[in-house]
Scaffold this motif. Structure first.
Motif, PDB file in Angstrom:
ATOM      1  N   GLY A  44      11.635 -58.344  19.924  1.00 40.82           N
ATOM      2  CA  GLY A  44      12.615 -58.972  19.830  1.00 40.82           C
ATOM      3  C   GLY A  44      12.668 -60.661  19.495  1.00 40.82           C
ATOM      4  O   GLY A  44      13.470 -61.395  19.451  1.00 40.82           O
ATOM      5  N   ASP A  79      18.028 -58.763  24.168  1.00 40.64           N
ATOM      6  CA  ASP A  79      17.461 -59.731  23.209  1.00 40.64           C
ATOM      7  C   ASP A  79      16.001 -59.609  23.287  1.00 40.64           C
ATOM      8  O   ASP A  79      15.545 -59.738  22.041  1.00 40.64           O
ATOM      9  CB  ASP A  79      17.770 -61.154  23.651  1.00 40.64           C
ATOM     10  N   ILE A 135      14.186 -66.116  18.823  1.00 38.11           N
ATOM     11  CA  ILE A 135      14.612 -64.723  19.337  1.00 38.11           C
ATOM     12  C   ILE A 135      15.493 -64.296  18.105  1.00 38.11           C
ATOM     13  O   ILE A 135      16.361 -64.836  17.804  1.00 38.11           O
ATOM     14  CB  ILE A 135      15.513 -65.146  20.688  1.00 38.11           C
ATOM     15  N   ASP A 136      15.236 -63.157  17.771  1.00 38.70           N
ATOM     16  CA  ASP A 136      15.966 -62.367  16.762  1.00 38.70           C
ATOM     17  C   ASP A 136      16.148 -63.522  15.387  1.00 38.70           C
ATOM     18  O   ASP A 136      17.144 -63.417  14.901  1.00 38.70           O
ATOM     19  CB  ASP A 136      17.579 -62.081  17.125  1.00 38.70           C
ATOM     20  N   ASN A 166      18.507 -50.392  24.803  1.00 39.37           N
ATOM     21  CA  ASN A 166      19.632 -51.094  24.455  1.00 39.37           C
ATOM     22  C   ASN A 166      20.768 -50.327  24.361  1.00 39.37           C
ATOM     23  O   ASN A 166      21.882 -50.712  25.081  1.00 39.37           O
ATOM     24  CB  ASN A 166      19.375 -51.498  23.060  1.00 39.37           C
ATOM     25  N   TYR A 213      20.244 -65.172  28.085  1.00 37.74           N
ATOM     26  CA  TYR A 213      19.654 -64.065  26.855  1.00 37.74           C
ATOM     27  C   TYR A 213      19.372 -63.092  27.934  1.00 37.74           C
ATOM     28  O   TYR A 213      19.236 -63.269  29.255  1.00 37.74           O
ATOM     29  CB  TYR A 213      18.398 -64.554  26.511  1.00 37.74           C
ATOM     30  N   ARG A 244       4.641 -60.899  15.719  1.00 33.18           N
ATOM     31  CA  ARG A 244       5.530 -61.221  16.729  1.00 33.18           C
ATOM     32  C   ARG A 244       4.818 -62.174  17.530  1.00 33.18           C
ATOM     33  O   ARG A 244       5.812 -62.870  18.585  1.00 33.18           O
ATOM     34  CB  ARG A 244       6.139 -60.010  17.267  1.00 33.18           C
TER      35      ARG A 244
END
Length: 261
Positions: A177, A116, A193-194, A104, A204, A256
């Motif tokens: 993410g 993302d 997402i997030d 990142n 994204y 997740r």
């Protein structure tokens, strides 16, 4: 006599020009074509022995590489595997989180954007991480391939194809993410997402490998890419960098990606 003299000089000049042109034509390269290719198999067995002079020359380099590969970088308090969970695993979560954390800053510095989602492939993890010391050699065992990270820009609508792929594959492909929850009947309960619901009109950024971005493992949704950013950052190097920064590896099977029971 003067006329004959000049006539002789002209004849000599013409002769020289003629010979020069003839040489140029004769020196013209003729295209060569391969007409036959032969070979033989040479077995490497005990009949071949090391050459002492070569062995002595490379030994210091060999010893140096071995010492670097085996230097302790971190510690694993338990076995980290890609088979300890159905939809997400300790090894998969570790790799995806590493790619997100280590790549990142590179991506942000180059583009001003942030990653993302991370999506890798389950088959890309080639070894467990054993309990005990973690070294650079560990990273080579887990990720022996030369795959590097590529960040792909996709519309939210294309991410629905990714979700459909994950749902149908029924494999613990490493992700980070995002959160994907499936109902008992394998339909999608939620995809965020997030922590935020998917916006199909938004773009994204998904970090993946250069193998998958070309459709490897049938991840053809990456062909919808609006843009691609090559980071030139090998996944294995990201692992080594991460190992060098932490004391203990403690990934968990989490929520997740899971299915309601």
């Amino acid at each position: 006599m003067a006329k004959l003299k000049h006539f002789g000089i002209l004849n000599i000049k013409h002769y020289v020009i003629f010979i020069t042109l003839l040489n140029l034509v004769s020196c013209k390269n003729t295209p060569e074509h391969l007409t036959e290719l032969t070979g033989k198999q040479i077995a490497i067995d005990t009949n071949y022995t090391s050459v002492d002079s070569i062995q002595k020359f490379i030994q210091p380099y060999h010893d140096r590489v071995e010492s670097i590969l085996d230097s302790t970088l971190a510690y694993a308090p338990y076995v980290i595997s890609k088979t300890d969970g159905k939809f997400n695993t300790t090894a998969g979560n570790l790799m995806a989180d590493i790619v997100l954390k280590e790549t990142n800053p590179i991506f942000n510095k180059r583009t001003g954007n942030t990653i993302d989602i991370v999506l890798l492939n389950h088959g890309g993890i080639r070894s467990i991480i054993s309990k005990g010391n973690v070294t650079s050699r560990t990273a080579y065992e887990v990720m022996p391939f030369e795959n590097s990270v590529v960040v792909v820009e996709l519309k939210g609508s294309s991410l629905l194809k990714m979700v459909d792929y994950l749902k149908k594959s029924k494999r613990a492909h490493p992700v980070a993410g995002m959160q994907l929850i499936l109902n008992k009947d394998n339909s999608v309960k939620s995809f965020t997402i997030d922590g935020k619901p998917l916006d199909t009109d938004k773009s994204y950024y998904i970090a993946t490998s250069d193998y998958l971005v070309t459709g490897g493992d049938n991840m053809n949704f990456f062909k919808d890419a609006l843009s691609k950013t090559e980071t030139d950052y090998k996944i294995r190097n990201a692992m080594i960098d991460f190992f060098s920064k932490v004391d203990t590896l403690a990934p968990k099977v989490d929520l997740r990606y899971y299915q309601l029971q």
